[in-house]
Design an enzyme around this catalytic site. Structure first.
Site, PDB file in Angstrom:
ATOM      1  N   HIS A 259       0.728  -1.162  -0.029  1.00  0.00           N
ATOM      2  CA  HIS A 259       0.023  -0.015  -0.167  1.00  0.00           C
ATOM      3  C   HIS A 259       0.762   1.182  -0.074  1.00  0.00           C
ATOM      4  CE1 HIS A 259      -3.852  -2.130   1.432  1.00  0.00           C
ATOM      5  NE2 HIS A 259      -3.425  -2.657   0.260  1.00  0.00           N
TER       6      HIS A 259
ATOM      7  N   HIS B 224      -1.445 -12.645  -1.161  1.00  0.00           N
ATOM      8  CA  HIS B 224      -2.707 -13.263  -0.624  1.00  0.00           C
ATOM      9  C   HIS B 224      -2.786 -14.616  -0.387  1.00  0.00           C
ATOM     10  CE1 HIS B 224      -4.315  -9.786  -3.719  1.00  0.00           C
ATOM     11  NE2 HIS B 224      -4.153  -9.298  -2.380  1.00  0.00           N
TER      12      HIS B 224
HETATM   13  C1  HEM Z   1      -6.258  -9.491   4.336  1.00  0.00           C
HETATM   14  C2  HEM Z   1      -5.527  -9.472   3.438  1.00  0.00           C
HETATM   15  C3  HEM Z   1      -5.574  -8.917   2.107  1.00  0.00           C
HETATM   16  C4  HEM Z   1      -6.884  -8.600   1.550  1.00  0.00           C
HETATM   17  C5  HEM Z   1      -8.171  -8.621   2.028  1.00  0.00           C
HETATM   18  C6  HEM Z   1      -6.768  -7.853   0.229  1.00  0.00           C
HETATM   19  C7  HEM Z   1      -7.417  -7.626  -0.519  1.00  0.00           C
HETATM   20  C8  HEM Z   1      -7.106  -6.850  -1.860  1.00  0.00           C
HETATM   21  C9  HEM Z   1      -8.032  -6.617  -2.675  1.00  0.00           C
HETATM   22  C10 HEM Z   1      -9.730  -6.595  -2.796  1.00  0.00           C
HETATM   23  C11 HEM Z   1      -7.396  -5.948  -3.902  1.00  0.00           C
HETATM   24  C12 HEM Z   1      -7.904  -5.190  -5.157  1.00  0.00           C
HETATM   25  C13 HEM Z   1      -7.908  -6.157  -6.287  1.00  0.00           C
HETATM   26  C14 HEM Z   1      -8.290  -5.705  -7.472  1.00  0.00           C
HETATM   27  O1  HEM Z   1      -9.519  -5.042  -7.604  1.00  0.00           O
HETATM   28  O2  HEM Z   1      -7.496  -5.831  -8.587  1.00  0.00           O
HETATM   29  C15 HEM Z   1      -6.145  -6.149  -3.663  1.00  0.00           C
HETATM   30  C16 HEM Z   1      -4.914  -5.635  -4.331  1.00  0.00           C
HETATM   31  C17 HEM Z   1      -3.624  -5.995  -4.293  1.00  0.00           C
HETATM   32  N1  HEM Z   1      -3.066  -6.706  -3.251  1.00  0.00           N
HETATM   33 FE1  HEM Z   1      -4.178  -7.458  -1.541  1.00  0.00          FE
HETATM   34  N2  HEM Z   1      -5.134  -8.036  -0.013  1.00  0.00           N
HETATM   35  C18 HEM Z   1      -4.672  -8.753   1.110  1.00  0.00           C
HETATM   36  C19 HEM Z   1      -3.361  -8.757   1.353  1.00  0.00           C
HETATM   37  C20 HEM Z   1      -2.378  -8.425   0.337  1.00  0.00           C
HETATM   38  C21 HEM Z   1      -1.032  -8.868   0.796  1.00  0.00           C
HETATM   39  C22 HEM Z   1      -0.426  -9.493   2.119  1.00  0.00           C
HETATM   40  C23 HEM Z   1      -0.261  -8.568  -0.262  1.00  0.00           C
HETATM   41  C24 HEM Z   1       1.117  -8.710  -0.620  1.00  0.00           C
HETATM   42  C25 HEM Z   1       2.163  -9.172   0.199  1.00  0.00           C
HETATM   43  C26 HEM Z   1      -1.155  -7.934  -1.180  1.00  0.00           C
HETATM   44  C27 HEM Z   1      -0.834  -7.405  -2.436  1.00  0.00           C
HETATM   45  C28 HEM Z   1      -1.593  -6.726  -3.176  1.00  0.00           C
HETATM   46  C29 HEM Z   1      -1.231  -6.272  -4.553  1.00  0.00           C
HETATM   47  C30 HEM Z   1       0.198  -5.744  -5.053  1.00  0.00           C
HETATM   48  C31 HEM Z   1      -2.457  -5.606  -4.864  1.00  0.00           C
HETATM   49  C32 HEM Z   1      -2.701  -4.767  -6.303  1.00  0.00           C
HETATM   50  C33 HEM Z   1      -2.622  -3.313  -5.575  1.00  0.00           C
HETATM   51  C34 HEM Z   1      -2.876  -2.245  -6.581  1.00  0.00           C
HETATM   52  O3  HEM Z   1      -2.235  -2.008  -7.379  1.00  0.00           O
HETATM   53  O4  HEM Z   1      -3.861  -1.589  -6.433  1.00  0.00           O
HETATM   54  N3  HEM Z   1      -2.477  -7.640  -0.699  1.00  0.00           N
HETATM   55  N4  HEM Z   1      -5.803  -6.821  -2.535  1.00  0.00           N
END
Ligand code: HEM
Ligand SMILES: [Ca+2]
Length: 853
Positions: free
Chosen positions: A282, A525
């Site tokens: 983030h 994820h």
């Molecule tokens: C409870 C934990 C998490 C939840 C609920 C969550 C949820 C989400 C959601 C809803 C999206 C947007 C997806 C889309 O519309 O394309 C997203 C994007 C993303 N997540 Fe997670 N995530 C979590 C943990 C993580 C972790 C641990 C990582 C990496 C170590 C991660 C990396 C990313 C990345 C790189 C994106 C794309 C971000 C962007 O460019 O907007 N997330 N995640």
């Protein structure tokens, strides 16, 4: 930016009454509303739009067709004369079609308004199923997307007119076209005069690279490792390389990304490794998603919404959602943006956050957000959502940060932070809270030095230190745990143990790569557990998504959540994801949660991310990096291995030796973090006029995530390395009691204390002190001498005035040696003393036998 023709629309709505076909008021012919980009007629649903001024049925594709020499655009090597001809053709196509493209965009906006007016697209959290805070698109991004739509629409049109194939669109169209450049948000460059010599990053990341002032700035496009692979130029990748549709994203998720089981736990890494990964994510990336009229949430499960929609189809035999008769999951496409060069080309996506690791999730990625989070007193950030709990994040009074509030407790509010996704779940809120506290603690520590620093310097310096701490933890602890030694060393990612890093290269673009953002860094994820450990109990993610309540728990809160993270394991990085993410994401009523694996796959297709095999090849990865079972499962789903989506193929690879992700993701991640290191002028280990002093840098190097947690929570003991759950000789438990803080003395300005007196030589002695004017101290912070000379014997019958004259002469000799930085070293002083001993007056005194010490 765009001079859109104002068209008044009358919207008649009542789905139950059959509406007359919309007619062109002049020709009385049936009218079609054009999808801005696909130019497919949009079924007018139940919305009737009657522009007072008719959309002219000009077909820009066929009209100027014959005048252009298309063969010019099949050539790769061209002479300047030919290039000039090509540029002229491009220019005339652009000017001929701009107004049509703009009108198509207007028509799509009108459609948005109609869906909003009808109450289908709503503002707020209720209709966001599966998106939550990720949908909070900034107005700035929406503005940029207006030109994004023009650039994409016109590029596609030009490619069609000129018979340019999808593979050649970048090569043939990336030329500046003056009318387009004017419409491009990236043709205005900021003034970097001040930033060029500043010790501090700009808030929005601009002026970091002085040759490319926008590199890494917030609201600039994601870059790509490989050109995009769309269907028909800008439509999501939906067809197999052998034609026919790709398997449904939801099918791949339910069949391949099945529920993780207990045996899938990481053998060593804690759940904190997952959470820090998300927190870091983030910092460096936030995609801009399409929104409807006035920022409402588009409901893509309504038919016929055209380009912003790419709904996730749920097959009727779905193992879970079918029992709720659910056939569709909402999914909006990411907004398009012009590319950074303001040339035509492929559809690109926009990063709303600063690409650099700079703590923008804490401070915001634009000045307005940053200012809204500051107190403007003592350099501190706002706190205090709850008067009973010290140092919580500030409350979001407008409640626009997209979270669910309990109806019973009106005290509980969403939190405000530098990134709008902060409220996504309590573990994320906790890390936000801890780093906000670390900032305020450091600001206090710096303020206590009495350097006379203003609020601004205290804020800037504390922000600089926190950013450096984040970078240090990222490279020293997090990446080390995820990538392992071999990769860390071969990509030069290990921090040095002393001295400066000399690898800054202004040629390196730090920008976040689309393949990294949509696939590789989403490996995290797979690490998400079913639940957050919370003291003796645990909370399933579906019960805490978007709910800040746990943080307000008087007998738990941030400390208990954080302890739970270090005290439980992550899930392994593999094809399995928790049902909490693949069935219950942001769920508000049973059966209507989202599926993050399906979203990841769909997002990759939306962005035109090339298939897995291509990236694997680019990364030089051998075959047989999947277990045979996994590889067979993948191939059973896809028609060919050349269709496999990057997220699915990458996350399921066997992990690299010593690391936790497979070789393809390791490669993409390592390349990205290499660019974020070498391409960041403000990287914490760099030398230069923005640098930390060597002693300050050593203080940053002593920091670990565990120490930051200790310093900012009531936790009393923690593993030394909080990324690793199990403690033992290599990872001993550490008591938080007396855990070392940053030594703020390395930031103290002005004179040091006096050193000891020298021994008495020739009746006099002296002592030295140093002027500390390392940055950011004031250059003339030290007034007075760096040395003091004193008579150290008393003479009976002495001629005091002569002794005093001696001291003065000694001082003037010393002053002659006085360096600019105010430091006189002992050797210089001693030499001066020797010079003096040849003087008569000393000789005379030496003969005096009545010297008294
Ligand atoms: C409870 C934990 C998490 C939840 C609920 C969550 C949820 C989400 C959601 C809803 C999206 C947007 C997806 C889309 O519309 O394309 C997203 C994007 C993303 N997540 Fe997670 N995530 C979590 C943990 C993580 C972790 C641990 C990582 C990496 C170590 C991660 C990396 C990313 C990345 C790189 C994106 C794309 C971000 C962007 O460019 O907007 N997330 N995640
Ligand atoms: Ca950032």
């Amino acid at each position: 930016v765009v001079n859109l023709q104002a068209e008044e629309h009358i919207v008649l709505l009542d789905p139950t009454i059959e509406q007359p076909e919309p007619q062109d008021p002049i020709t009385k012919q049936p009218m079609q509303i054009l999808d801005p980009i696909a130019k497919q007629p949009i079924e007018p649903v139940d919305v009737i739009t009657q522009p007072k001024q008719p959309i002219e049925p000009v077909d820009v594709i066929t009209q100027p067709n014959d005048n252009f020499d298309k063969t010019l655009f099949q050539q790769v090597e061209v002479t300047p004369e030919v290039q000039a001809k090509k540029d002229a053709i491009l220019e005339s196509i652009v000017s001929a079609s701009l107004s049509t493209i703009e009108r198509n965009i207007q028509a799509a906006d009108d459609l948005d308004k109609a869906f909003f007016d009808k109450g289908i697209d709503k503002i707020g959290v209720s209709s966001t199923d599966a998106f939550g805070p990720h949908l909070l698109t900034s107005p700035q991004a929406i503005k940029i997307a207006i030109s994004g739509k023009i650039f994409t629409g016109i590029s596609k049109l030009a490619a069609e007119i000129l018979n340019i194939s999808e593979q050649n669109i970048e090569r043939q169209l990336s030329r500046p076209v003056p009318i387009l450049t004017e419409l491009c948000n990236f043709s205005f460059l900021p003034d970097c005069t001040l930033a060029a010599t500043s010790r501090y990053r700009t808030i929005d990341g601009s002026c970091n690279n002085l040759n490319n002032r926008l590199w890494g700035r917030s609201f600039t496009p994601f870059e790509r490792m490989m050109p995009a692979l769309y269907d028909s130029f800008d439509q999501p990748r939906q067809t197999s390389v052998f034609n026919g549709p790709l398997p449904l994203a939801r099918t791949i998720s339910s069949q391949f990304h099945a529920q993780s089981v207990l045996g899938d736990l990481m053998p060593d890494l804690s759940h904190m490794s997952m959470e820090f990964g998300q927190f870091l994510s983030h910092d460096i990336q936030r995609n801009a998603l399409s929104t409807g009229y006035q920022g409402s949430n588009i409901d893509c499960c309504q038919p016929n919404r055209g380009d912003p929609c790419f709904p996730i189809e749920i097959p009727s035999d779905d193992p879970y959602y079918s029992q709720f008769n659910r056939t569709c999951m909402n999914f909006v496409r990411a907004l398009p943006t012009p590319n950074l060069d303001c040339t035509m080309g492929q559809r690109q996506q926009l990063n709303q956050n600063t690409h650099y690791i700079d703590g923008s999730q804490i401070y915001g990625s634009d000045v307005a957000t940053s200012n809204s989070l500051r107190t403007f007193v003592g350099g501190k950030l706002q706190t205090g959502a709850d008067p009973n709990i010290p140092n919580l994040l500030p409350k979001d009074l407008n409640n626009n940060a997209n979270c669910h509030l309990p109806s019973a407790n009106s005290n509980v509010k969403c939190f405000l932070a530098g990134d709008v996704r902060a409220n996504q779940q309590p573990a994320l809120i906790s890390l936000h809270t801890i780093f906000m506290r670390e900032h305020n603690r450091i600001a206090e520590g710096l303020s206590a030095l009495n350097n006379g620093w203003s609020d601004q310097i205290l804020f800037d310096e504390a922000r600089k230190i926190v950013g450096a701490i984040l970078q240090h933890i990222t490279y020293k602890e997090f990446l080390q745990a995820i990538l392992g030694d071999t990769i860390m060393i071969s990509y030069g990612l290990k921090p040095s143990t002393s001295g400066y890093f000399n690898g800054y290269a202004s040629s390196v673009n730090p920008a976040i790569k689309n393949e990294f953002s949509t696939a590789a860094f989403r490996f995290g994820h797979s690490m998400v557990h079913d639940s957050l450990k919370y003291s003796g109990t645990s909370h399933l993610f579906k019960d805490v998504f978007l709910k800040p309540d746990l943080v307000y728990d008087l007998s738990g809160g941030v400390d208990t959540i954080t302890k739970g993270l270090t005290d439980s394991y992550s899930q392994k990085v593999d094809e399995r994801l928790s049902h909490q993410l693949t069935r219950h994401l942001f769920e508000q009523q049973p059966g209507f949660g989202g599926d993050l694996a399906a979203i990841n796959i769909q997002r990759g297709r939306d962005h035109g991310i090339p298939f897995y095999m291509l990236l694997k090849t680019i990364c030089n990865v051998d075959d047989n990096v999947h277990s045979p079972t996994v590889w067979n499962a993948l191939n059973a789903l896809y028609q060919t291995e050349f269709d496999i989506d990057l997220f699915s193929g990458g996350v399921s690879e066997n992990s690299v030796a010593g690391g936790k992700v497979g070789p393809t993701f390791a490669c993409i991640i390592a390349k990205q973090f290499q660019a974020l290191k070498k391409g960041d002028r403000y990287f914490y280990e760099n030398s230069g006029n923005q640098a930390f002093s060597p002693a300050q840098l050593d203080e940053i190097r002593k920091t670990t995530l565990s120490k930051v947690i200790c310093r900012n929570t009531g936790i009393t003991s923690i593993p030394s390395n909080s990324f690793v759950k199990d403690t033992g000789p290599s990872n001993p438990m550490m008591s938080c009691n007396g855990v070392s803080d940053i030594d703020y003395n390395q930031w103290k300005c002005g004179w040091s204390n006096w050193g000891p007196w020298t021994i008495c030589v020739n009746s006099i002695r002296f002592r030295l002190r140093t002027c500390r004017q390392q940055k950011p101290c004031d250059a003339n912070v030290c007034i007075g001498n760096a040395f003091q000379v004193q008579m150290c014997r008393t003479f009976i019958d002495a001629d005091t005035s002569k002794i005093e004259a001696l001291i003065q002469r000694f001082e003037s000799v010393l002053a002659g040696q006085h360096k600019n930085d105010g430091v006189v070293d002992i050797n210089t002083a001693q030499k001066a003393l020797q010079k003096l001993s040849s003087q008569d007056i000393i000789k005379k005194n030496e003969l005096d036998t009545n010297l008294v010490e």
